[in-house]
Enzyme design. Structure first.
Site, short mmCIF file in Angstrom:
data_model
loop_
_atom_site.label_atom_id
_atom_site.label_comp_id
_atom_site.label_asym_id
_atom_site.label_seq_id
_atom_site.Cartn_x
_atom_site.Cartn_y
_atom_site.Cartn_z
N GLU A 52 0.83 -1.21 0.00
CA GLU A 52 0.00 0.00 0.00
C GLU A 52 0.86 1.26 0.00
O GLU A 52 0.55 2.23 -0.69
CB GLU A 52 -0.93 0.00 1.22
CG GLU A 52 -1.91 1.15 1.23
CD GLU A 52 -2.90 1.06 2.37
OE1 GLU A 52 -3.66 2.03 2.56
OE2 GLU A 52 -2.93 0.03 3.08
N HIS A 57 4.12 6.03 -3.01
CA HIS A 57 5.36 6.72 -3.37
C HIS A 57 6.20 6.04 -4.44
O HIS A 57 7.11 6.65 -5.01
CB HIS A 57 6.23 6.96 -2.12
CG HIS A 57 6.47 5.74 -1.28
ND1 HIS A 57 7.09 4.61 -1.74
CD2 HIS A 57 6.17 5.50 0.04
CE1 HIS A 57 7.18 3.72 -0.78
NE2 HIS A 57 6.62 4.22 0.32
N HIS A 152 3.95 10.45 -4.70
CA HIS A 152 4.53 11.20 -3.60
C HIS A 152 6.04 11.04 -3.63
O HIS A 152 6.56 9.99 -4.00
CB HIS A 152 4.00 10.68 -2.26
CG HIS A 152 2.58 11.04 -2.00
ND1 HIS A 152 2.19 11.79 -0.92
CD2 HIS A 152 1.45 10.77 -2.69
CE1 HIS A 152 0.87 11.95 -0.95
NE2 HIS A 152 0.40 11.33 -2.02
#
Length: 237
Positions: A52, A57, A152
């Site tokens: 997850e 990222h 991210h």
């Protein structure tokens, strides 16, 4: 004031479950101006990145395999942030992980003992109550281009947050309300026209009233006094 805009990426969401920091990104400002100094490092966490977290990222276990461990970068990181005000979006998350990493090594104080902390998420929620205030929404709200943010990343997010912070705490937005036809104006924060003032902008010129203008002003106040009693502008509070 020295400020450090900071973000981290991690293997999961809870350090108490053994999750670790895998990326740190910091951008330095002094007097609300970028100094071009930054701190950025990837870290081998000695554990697997959760699926997850990877979807958020995109930092894989294979990529981190040859990166330094936290103890190898800890002192440089500590020296970079010490004494600064840290600007963090959802500060308890990042501070919790950083304190956990330093506690594992021993000999380091808690971050709150050596740094100030400004939580930009808390500030955004007060400034825009009842609206979403994640970084993507704030970029849209303040007219910041984050089209290059597909995933991210700590340094990228720190740079974006720096722009958001400067606009959110020092910019001006139009007073017009969002068009009711915009179906996402409430749900995703809407779009406001932004006037961006840079930190190094020249001082505004102060224009004082001339002697003739001051005389005319006093004559107008005299007329108000005669017609309705003492003018409010002459009442001392």
């Amino acid at each position: 004031m020295r400020q450090v805009i900071l973000d981290t990426e991690t293997t999961g969401i809870d350090p108490k479950q053994g999750h670790r920091i895998i990326e740190i990104g910091c951008v330095e400002m002094v007097g609300r101006k970028f100094t071009k100094r930054h701190f950025h490092v990837y870290i081998n966490p000695d554990r697997e990145v959760e699926e997850e977290a990877f979807r958020v990222h995109g930092i894989s276990n294979e990529y981190l395999a040859d990166k330094p461990r936290f103890h190898e970068v800890a002192q440089d990181f500590f020296d970079f942030i010490k004494g600064a005000e840290l600007i963090i979006h959802n500060a308890p998350f990042d501070i919790g992980f950083i304190d956990h990493e330093f506690a594992r090594l021993g000999g380091y104080p808690k971050i709150a003992e050596v740094c100030g902390v400004f939580d930009s998420l808390v500030y955004a929620r007060k400034k825009h109550p009842g609206q979403k205030n994640n970084l993507n929404i704030l970029c849209r709200r303040y007219g910041i281009d984050n089209s290059h943010r597909e995933l991210h990343g700590a340094l990228l997010d720190a740079e974006i947050l720096a722009d958001v912070y400067l606009l959110m705490t020092g910019g001006q937005t139009s007073l017009g309300l969002a068009n009711s036809a915009d179906s996402d104006s409430k749900e995703d924060g809407g779009v406001e026209e932004v006037r961006r003032f840079t930190a190094d902008r020249p001082s505004l010129k102060v224009i004082k009233a001339s002697d003739d203008e001051l005389t005319a002003h006093e004559e107008r106040l005299d007329l108000i006094d005669k017609q309705s009693g003492q003018a409010l502008w002459r009442i001392k509070h």
